[in-house]
Design a protein around this motif. Sequence first.
Motif, PDB file in Angstrom:
ATOM      1  N   GLU A  46       0.909  -1.142   0.050  1.00 23.40           N
ATOM      2  CA  GLU A  46      -0.041   0.122  -0.093  1.00 23.40           C
ATOM      3  C   GLU A  46       0.759   1.229  -0.205  1.00 23.40           C
ATOM      4  OE1 GLU A  46      -3.184   0.137   2.814  1.00 23.40           O
ATOM      5  OE2 GLU A  46      -3.382  -1.961   2.633  1.00 23.40           O
ATOM      6  N   GLY A  47       0.629   2.170  -0.785  1.00 24.08           N
ATOM      7  CA  GLY A  47       1.490   3.618  -1.138  1.00 24.08           C
ATOM      8  C   GLY A  47       2.098   3.508  -2.047  1.00 24.08           C
ATOM      9  N   THR A  48       2.453   2.535  -2.753  1.00 23.59           N
ATOM     10  CA  THR A  48       3.571   2.340  -4.023  1.00 23.59           C
ATOM     11  C   THR A  48       2.548   2.601  -5.401  1.00 23.59           C
ATOM     12  OG1 THR A  48       3.413  -0.126  -4.603  1.00 23.59           O
ATOM     13  CG2 THR A  48       4.949   0.610  -2.799  1.00 23.59           C
ATOM     14  N   ILE A  49       3.235   3.052  -6.090  1.00 26.25           N
ATOM     15  CA  ILE A  49       2.792   3.442  -7.699  1.00 26.25           C
ATOM     16  C   ILE A  49       2.140   2.076  -8.035  1.00 26.25           C
ATOM     17  CG2 ILE A  49       2.937   4.139 -10.038  1.00 26.25           C
ATOM     18  CD1 ILE A  49       4.972   6.146  -8.883  1.00 26.25           C
ATOM     19  N   ALA A  50       2.809   0.776  -8.044  1.00 22.55           N
ATOM     20  CA  ALA A  50       2.469  -0.266  -8.612  1.00 22.55           C
ATOM     21  C   ALA A  50       1.239  -0.870  -7.864  1.00 22.55           C
ATOM     22  CB  ALA A  50       3.715  -1.155  -8.465  1.00 22.55           C
ATOM     23  N   VAL A  55      -4.185  -2.641  -8.300  1.00 19.19           N
ATOM     24  CA  VAL A  55      -5.633  -3.030  -7.577  1.00 19.19           C
ATOM     25  C   VAL A  55      -6.712  -2.674  -8.626  1.00 19.19           C
ATOM     26  CG1 VAL A  55      -7.336  -2.159  -6.022  1.00 19.19           C
ATOM     27  CG2 VAL A  55      -4.923  -2.274  -5.047  1.00 19.19           C
ATOM     28  N   LYS A  56      -6.415  -1.632  -9.311  1.00 23.35           N
ATOM     29  CA  LYS A  56      -7.486  -1.474 -10.468  1.00 23.35           C
ATOM     30  C   LYS A  56      -6.366  -1.120 -11.831  1.00 23.35           C
ATOM     31  CE  LYS A  56     -11.554   0.872 -12.170  1.00 23.35           C
ATOM     32  NZ  LYS A  56     -12.661   1.918 -11.971  1.00 23.35           N
ATOM     33  N   THR A  57      -6.511  -2.250 -12.746  1.00 19.55           N
ATOM     34  CA  THR A  57      -5.538  -1.907 -13.680  1.00 19.55           C
ATOM     35  C   THR A  57      -5.899  -0.890 -14.559  1.00 19.55           C
ATOM     36  OG1 THR A  57      -4.361  -2.920 -15.634  1.00 19.55           O
ATOM     37  CG2 THR A  57      -6.633  -3.769 -14.865  1.00 19.55           C
ATOM     38  N   TYR A  97     -11.760  -5.208 -15.479  1.00 20.27           N
ATOM     39  CA  TYR A  97     -11.975  -3.699 -15.493  1.00 20.27           C
ATOM     40  C   TYR A  97     -12.356  -3.382 -14.056  1.00 20.27           C
ATOM     41  CZ  TYR A  97     -16.899  -4.351 -16.569  1.00 20.27           C
ATOM     42  OH  TYR A  97     -17.805  -5.023 -16.767  1.00 20.27           O
ATOM     43  N   LEU A  98     -12.955  -4.239 -13.178  1.00 26.86           N
ATOM     44  CA  LEU A  98     -13.366  -4.088 -11.769  1.00 26.86           C
ATOM     45  C   LEU A  98     -12.121  -4.102 -10.875  1.00 26.86           C
ATOM     46  CD1 LEU A  98     -16.573  -5.855 -12.006  1.00 26.86           C
ATOM     47  CD2 LEU A  98     -16.306  -3.283 -12.125  1.00 26.86           C
ATOM     48  N   ALA A  99     -12.144  -3.314 -10.017  1.00 26.76           N
ATOM     49  CA  ALA A  99     -11.116  -3.352  -8.902  1.00 26.76           C
ATOM     50  C   ALA A  99     -11.026  -4.887  -8.165  1.00 26.76           C
ATOM     51  CB  ALA A  99     -11.195  -2.319  -8.076  1.00 26.76           C
ATOM     52  N   GLU A 379      -7.424 -14.126 -23.926  1.00 25.64           N
ATOM     53  CA  GLU A 379      -7.535 -13.134 -22.992  1.00 25.64           C
ATOM     54  C   GLU A 379      -6.146 -12.440 -23.099  1.00 25.64           C
ATOM     55  OE1 GLU A 379      -7.794 -12.569 -18.174  1.00 25.64           O
ATOM     56  OE2 GLU A 379      -9.563 -13.230 -19.217  1.00 25.64           O
ATOM     57  N   THR A 380      -6.329 -11.104 -23.437  1.00 21.97           N
ATOM     58  CA  THR A 380      -4.769 -10.268 -23.700  1.00 21.97           C
ATOM     59  C   THR A 380      -5.024  -8.835 -23.303  1.00 21.97           C
ATOM     60  OG1 THR A 380      -3.459  -9.725 -25.658  1.00 21.97           O
ATOM     61  CG2 THR A 380      -5.681  -9.844 -26.094  1.00 21.97           C
ATOM     62  N   GLY A 381      -3.941  -8.562 -23.017  1.00 19.95           N
ATOM     63  CA  GLY A 381      -3.491  -6.868 -22.627  1.00 19.95           C
ATOM     64  C   GLY A 381      -2.020  -6.686 -22.545  1.00 19.95           C
TER      65      GLY A 381
END
Length: 433
Positions: A46-50, A55-57, A97-99, A379-381
């Motif tokens: 918690e607190g990092t940019i990553a 959490v929610k891409t 797309y959901l957290a 499924e791709t991203g």
Amino acid sequence: MGCDRNCGLIAGAVIGAVLAVFGGILMPVGDMLIEKTIKKEVVLEEGTIAYQNWVKTGTEVYRQFWIYDVQNPQEVVTNSSKIKVKQRGPYTYRVRYLAKDNITHDTEHHTVSFVQPNGAIFEPSLSAGTENDTWTVLNLAVAAAPHLYPNSFVQVLLNSLIKKSKSSMFQRRTVKELLWGYQDPFLSLVPYPISTAVGVFVPYNNTADGVYTVFSGKDNISQVAIIDTYKGKKSIYAVFGAEVNLKGIPVYRFVLPSMAFASPVQNPDNHCFCTEKVISNNCTSYGVLDIGKCKEGKPVYISLPHFLHASPDIAEPIEGLNPNEDEHSTYLDVEPITGFTLRFAKRLQINILVKPAKKIEALKGLKQNYVVPILWLNETGTIGDEKAEMFRQRVTGKINLLGLVEIILLSVGVVMFVAFMISYCACRSKKVK
């Protein structure tokens, strides 16, 4: 005068040596400092940019479906002939797309667990047709009946309901019905309360996928966000395939090896997938995994698309398949410094085992078992252009700049040291003569 000249040459050699040593020291020290700086922001804490992006891409993830349209249903039912199929698609949905939900941290083992709420939004612009496109596919309820109810007397009763509902081994269904569910006419006639909703991904809405457990990267940055277990069991592993370039970023491609779908004879780790003698040929067939235990005992098998890496006996009763490594393999493109997955393609095929059933007329004409392909998905991203540019500036750009400085310092230092030392030795030799 000679002393001044010699002192100048020695000073130049010393400066060159210092530059070379500094350049050499900068390699491990600089890399360590950059890794330390990067590690602070890429660890799943918690607190990092990553963590915020995880959490929610922000990356759009799509799931493409190709439906296997059966061309000769009556021939199969009557003569037990080969099943001729044509793939139809893709039909594309935006997913993930959901957290993430129910996130828990295990600081002792440096892992994070979560579930991924399910959601799918149809993307017409990325699809070959509409959700109302209708194709001939296996009747899922009829095919599963003899597996769920092996008792002959029960099958006689089920047969009367199948005939009354005018159901057969195959049926016509829309893409939307096949994927997300429909009310089955045969099951609707069953006199005791059961779920009559049938579909490959039923139920889906208001459900969640998981529990996933991934590495936080706290103790090993190269493992950040890599899946450790899924539903409490070790995940299928990937092996290094090649180094590729993704939007100017060097990444390592990891691929799903053929051994992951090998027979238990070839790969003892797959012993739990040999549960059905009629498909395993005494555990020598390969290329499909039995996931029936996860599907309430239904005869569901997963494989790579078009039975890629499967034994010939699995695909032999099916015509129209064209397995291709480039189109049908699963892979991850991982940035080696941060451990981030910048691109992935998860490709799987859903199949149903169909076998003869003497008490059910819709299946009694079969003379062989079929592993019938229903659909395959991709499924791709991929990291977006904007994020790729940011990644190049903040990570690979800094590393490349540091590497350039290291090489310049080392090269200039070595050249200076060698040049000045040669000049000094030449002057000393001339003086002696």
